[in-house]
Design a protein around this motif. Structure first.
Motif, PDB file in Angstrom:
ATOM      1  N   LEU A  40      37.838  48.349  37.890  1.00  0.00           N
ATOM      2  CA  LEU A  40      36.415  48.639  37.737  1.00  0.00           C
ATOM      3  C   LEU A  40      35.897  48.196  36.364  1.00  0.00           C
ATOM      4  O   LEU A  40      34.760  47.722  36.244  1.00  0.00           O
ATOM      5  N   VAL A  41      36.730  48.329  35.335  1.00  0.00           N
ATOM      6  CA  VAL A  41      36.342  47.872  34.001  1.00  0.00           C
ATOM      7  C   VAL A  41      36.145  46.354  33.988  1.00  0.00           C
ATOM      8  O   VAL A  41      35.169  45.838  33.430  1.00  0.00           O
ATOM      9  N   LEU A  43      35.376  44.456  36.491  1.00  0.00           N
ATOM     10  CA  LEU A  43      34.177  44.129  37.259  1.00  0.00           C
ATOM     11  C   LEU A  43      32.923  44.270  36.412  1.00  0.00           C
ATOM     12  O   LEU A  43      31.953  43.518  36.589  1.00  0.00           O
ATOM     13  N   GLU A  44      32.928  45.226  35.496  1.00  0.00           N
ATOM     14  CA  GLU A  44      31.781  45.409  34.602  1.00  0.00           C
ATOM     15  C   GLU A  44      31.687  44.274  33.588  1.00  0.00           C
ATOM     16  O   GLU A  44      30.590  43.852  33.216  1.00  0.00           O
ATOM     17  N   LYS A  45      32.834  43.772  33.140  1.00  0.00           N
ATOM     18  CA  LYS A  45      32.864  42.820  32.038  1.00  0.00           C
ATOM     19  C   LYS A  45      32.804  41.361  32.484  1.00  0.00           C
ATOM     20  O   LYS A  45      32.308  40.506  31.761  1.00  0.00           O
ATOM     21  N   ASN A  47      32.333  38.089  35.516  1.00  0.00           N
ATOM     22  CA  ASN A  47      31.554  37.639  36.668  1.00  0.00           C
ATOM     23  C   ASN A  47      32.520  37.346  37.808  1.00  0.00           C
ATOM     24  O   ASN A  47      33.106  36.267  37.881  1.00  0.00           O
ATOM     25  N   ARG A  68      33.024  52.287  45.298  1.00  0.00           N
ATOM     26  CA  ARG A  68      32.270  52.110  44.047  1.00  0.00           C
ATOM     27  C   ARG A  68      31.781  50.672  43.884  1.00  0.00           C
ATOM     28  O   ARG A  68      30.683  50.432  43.374  1.00  0.00           O
ATOM     29  N   ARG A  72      27.391  48.824  43.927  1.00  0.00           N
ATOM     30  CA  ARG A  72      26.743  47.977  42.923  1.00  0.00           C
ATOM     31  C   ARG A  72      26.802  46.487  43.217  1.00  0.00           C
ATOM     32  O   ARG A  72      25.953  45.737  42.743  1.00  0.00           O
ATOM     33  N   TRP A  73      27.819  46.060  43.950  1.00  0.00           N
ATOM     34  CA  TRP A  73      28.007  44.617  44.156  1.00  0.00           C
ATOM     35  C   TRP A  73      28.148  44.296  45.646  1.00  0.00           C
ATOM     36  O   TRP A  73      28.620  45.121  46.442  1.00  0.00           O
TER      37      TRP A  73
END
Length: 233
Positions: A40-41, A43-45, A47, A68, A72-73
């Motif tokens: 998940l980290v 995915l935030e950072k 592309n 999760r 968002r995606w």
């Protein structure tokens, strides 16, 4: 080579490394996480265009990670599981996964499924932006970016010469219109066409070798016998 970033989330290091090797050999950029939190980290950072996700992991399991991600995606998710029962597959797909494979699996089959999911994802994204993105031309599996002159077929870059690019762009910007060899020559070379000039035919053959699945049976650049060439939407 592909510019797609694929995230592999699996607590079994050997499997994550094996999947990474096969995907890297296909030109994909592979990122690895060995638990749900790390995934998940990333995915935030980063592309990310596709996630390969193990279900059975300590901490946050794959189903929760999938849930999760979906909040968002919209990127494709391929789930991996040691469980083969139909109900497990239904649950995984119900949480938002796009595909499901049972361990042990054939890495080549996984690569094929990755390609299939990416094609669908990019096609849907292209369709959604078709009306607004004036610098992109998309016809079947062909994409032309007029900003940087990049041509892709099945999401893979195609290396065209400037002349080949001009011919392709001419046909693609006038879908359905038939251009004679004379018209193509005079528009692309900006010179007067003369009889028995096979220049266009030779360049057309080379172009088809690069953009067609089978240049002997072209599906993109059609020949209208006795008239010329065209591209249909």
């Amino acid at each position: 080579m592909s510019n797609y970033n694929i995230l592999v989330i699996d607590d079994e290091v050997e499997i994550a490394e094996l999947v990474g090797i096969f995907l890297s050999n296909e030109g994909y950029q592979v990122l690895k996480a060995f638990n749900g939190e790390e995934g998940l980290v990333l995915l935030e950072k980063e592309n990310i265009q596709l996630v390969i996700l193990d279900i059975m992991m300590p901490g946050i399991d794959g189903l929760e990670v999938c849930k999760r991600i979906r909040e968002r995606w919209s990127i494709p998710i391929i789930m991996l599981s040691a469980k083969s029962q139909d109900m497990d597959k239904i649950i995984g797909l119900g949480f938002g996964a796009d595909d499901y494979m049972t361990k042990p699996f054939n890495p080549l089959e996984l690569v094929a499924r990755v390609k299939s999911q990416l094609r669908r994802f990019m096609f849907l994204n292209h369709s959604a932006h078709e009306a607004t993105d004036e610098n992109l031309i998309r016809i079947k599996e062909l994409t032309i970016n007029k900003n940087n002159h990049v041509v892709t077929v099945y999401n893979k870059d195609v290396n065209l010469t400037p002349t080949e690019y001009k011919i392709l762009l001419l046909l693609a910007t006038h879908p359905g219109k038939v251009f004679s060899a004379e018209e193509i020559f005079e528009k692309v070379w900006e010179e007067k066409y003369y009889e028995s000039n096979n220049t266009v035919m030779v360049h057309m053959w080379r172009l088809r070798e690069k953009v067609e699945d089978n240049p002997k049976v072209p599906q993109l650049i059609e020949t209208v016998w006795g008239v010329g060439y065209k591209i249909e939407n």
